[in-house]
Design a protein around this motif. Structure first.
Motif, short mmCIF file in Angstrom:
data_model
loop_
_atom_site.label_atom_id
_atom_site.label_comp_id
_atom_site.label_asym_id
_atom_site.label_seq_id
_atom_site.Cartn_x
_atom_site.Cartn_y
_atom_site.Cartn_z
N GLU A 1 0.59 -21.46 17.24
CA GLU A 1 -0.10 -21.53 18.56
C GLU A 1 -0.52 -19.95 19.07
O GLU A 1 -1.41 -20.42 19.33
N VAL A 2 -0.02 -19.38 18.66
CA VAL A 2 -0.33 -17.78 19.30
C VAL A 2 -0.55 -17.41 17.97
O VAL A 2 0.84 -17.18 17.42
N ARG A 3 -1.06 -16.09 17.72
CA ARG A 3 -1.80 -15.86 17.08
C ARG A 3 -0.48 -14.22 16.59
O ARG A 3 -0.17 -13.98 18.03
N ILE A 4 0.26 -14.11 15.57
CA ILE A 4 0.93 -12.70 15.47
C ILE A 4 0.46 -11.58 14.93
O ILE A 4 0.24 -11.36 14.49
N PRO A 5 -0.38 -10.39 16.00
CA PRO A 5 -1.22 -9.41 16.09
C PRO A 5 -0.11 -9.01 14.67
O PRO A 5 0.47 -8.22 14.11
N ALA A 6 -1.56 -8.55 13.61
CA ALA A 6 -1.97 -7.83 12.44
C ALA A 6 -0.68 -8.60 11.30
O ALA A 6 -0.46 -8.24 10.13
N TRP A 7 -0.71 -9.57 11.53
CA TRP A 7 -0.25 -9.99 10.05
C TRP A 7 -0.89 -11.34 9.92
O TRP A 7 -1.55 -11.96 11.07
N PRO A 8 -0.89 -11.85 8.40
CA PRO A 8 -0.10 -11.07 7.64
C PRO A 8 -0.85 -9.83 7.17
O PRO A 8 -1.84 -9.56 7.46
N GLU A 9 0.27 -9.00 6.41
CA GLU A 9 0.02 -7.52 6.66
C GLU A 9 -0.32 -7.44 5.68
O GLU A 9 -0.08 -6.38 4.52
N ALA A 10 -1.75 -7.28 4.62
CA ALA A 10 -2.19 -6.56 3.71
C ALA A 10 -2.00 -5.55 3.75
O ALA A 10 -2.17 -4.60 2.54
N ASP A 11 -2.63 -4.24 5.04
CA ASP A 11 -2.75 -2.84 4.68
C ASP A 11 -1.23 -2.46 4.32
O ASP A 11 -1.85 -1.22 4.33
N ARG A 12 -0.08 -2.69 4.56
CA ARG A 12 1.08 -2.01 4.55
C ARG A 12 1.15 -2.18 3.12
O ARG A 12 1.74 -1.46 2.87
N VAL A 13 0.84 -3.54 2.50
CA VAL A 13 1.46 -3.30 1.41
C VAL A 13 0.83 -3.08 0.07
O VAL A 13 1.10 -2.23 -0.30
N THR A 14 -0.89 -2.69 0.57
CA THR A 14 -1.23 -1.97 0.08
C THR A 14 -1.02 -0.76 -0.13
O THR A 14 -1.48 0.37 -1.44
N ALA A 15 -0.70 0.44 1.11
CA ALA A 15 0.10 1.38 2.28
C ALA A 15 1.18 1.77 0.48
O ALA A 15 1.05 2.76 -0.20
N LEU A 16 1.80 1.01 0.46
CA LEU A 16 3.16 0.93 -0.34
C LEU A 16 2.70 1.23 -1.39
O LEU A 16 3.62 1.75 -2.27
N LYS A 17 1.77 -0.07 -1.99
CA LYS A 17 1.78 0.04 -3.64
C LYS A 17 1.10 1.44 -3.80
O LYS A 17 1.24 2.34 -5.06
N GLU A 18 0.36 2.26 -3.16
CA GLU A 18 0.01 3.48 -3.50
C GLU A 18 0.89 4.67 -3.56
O GLU A 18 0.77 5.12 -3.97
N ASP A 19 1.72 4.33 -2.40
CA ASP A 19 2.41 5.16 -2.41
C ASP A 19 3.71 5.29 -3.40
O ASP A 19 3.69 6.30 -3.89
N LEU A 20 3.98 4.05 -3.80
CA LEU A 20 4.81 3.89 -5.08
C LEU A 20 3.78 4.59 -6.52
O LEU A 20 4.65 4.84 -7.34
#
Length: 192
Positions: free
Chosen positions: A65-84
């Protein structure tokens, strides 16, 4: 405006699981010399698995009913994969515990509360890690930097959505947050 009493209730209801997870993950271990690269890699892998699990909730087609800001969070996933990748660590999530799909959006807001709280906690760890020259040389802090970017504004926007869901179903938000802490713990233990 966020009802601060509802937020305090959420914190109080989830504090034991939060504290237990904090003790198990032992972020303080990363804040003192020597730099513990395997522990850092494990932390990133756990965050990746957890964020992927939360993102799956949004792919389920559940109505919000109300959007949850920043979710789904694709940028975090991308950053985590790059760090790993920079750490030469496999980012694959095989063998990770699965989280059952949530029943409602309030439950998912509780999961996001855990993820947003982790992003705030990362800032203390990152500040300490920057004191280790061997950490700085790795170039594996995209996730930490991404978590920090706009954190204050993101938290305020998130609180607005969280406040809505707490008013709709405080019980479901608390259940989601508890499930989130337990899920992260399960991931951490699976990575041991």
């Amino acid at each position: 405006m966020m009802d601060q009493q509802l937020l305090q209730n959420l914190r109080a209801q989830t504090r034991p699981l939060h504290d237990r997870l904090e003790a198990i993950v032992d972020g303080a271990r990363l804040m003192k010399p020597p730099f513990d690269q395997p522990h850092y890699a494990r932390l990133l892998r756990a965050h990746l698995a957890f964020n992927l699990s939360v993102n799956e909730q949004f792919a389920s087609g559940m109505p919000f009913e109300v959007r949850i800001p920043a979710w789904p969070e694709a940028d975090r996933v991308t950053a985590l994969k790059e760090d790993l990748k920079a750490l030469d660590v496999n980012a694959a999530g095989e063998g990770m515990p699965a989280m059952p799909l949530a029943e409602n959006a309030a439950f998912v807001a509780g999961l996001c509360y855990v993820a947003e709280g982790a992003a705030m906690g990362n800032q203390m760890i990152h500040k300490a890690l920057l004191q280790h020259p061997e950490f700085a040389a790795l170039g594996a802090d995209r996730y930490m930097q991404q978590s920090k970017a706009g954190l204050s504004g993101r938290w305020k926007a998130f609180q607005q959505a969280l406040g809505h869901y707490l008013k709709v179903s405080e019980e479901s938000v608390i259940a989601g947050a508890k499930a989130g802490f337990l899920h992260f713990e399960g991931i951490w233990l699976a990575l041991s």
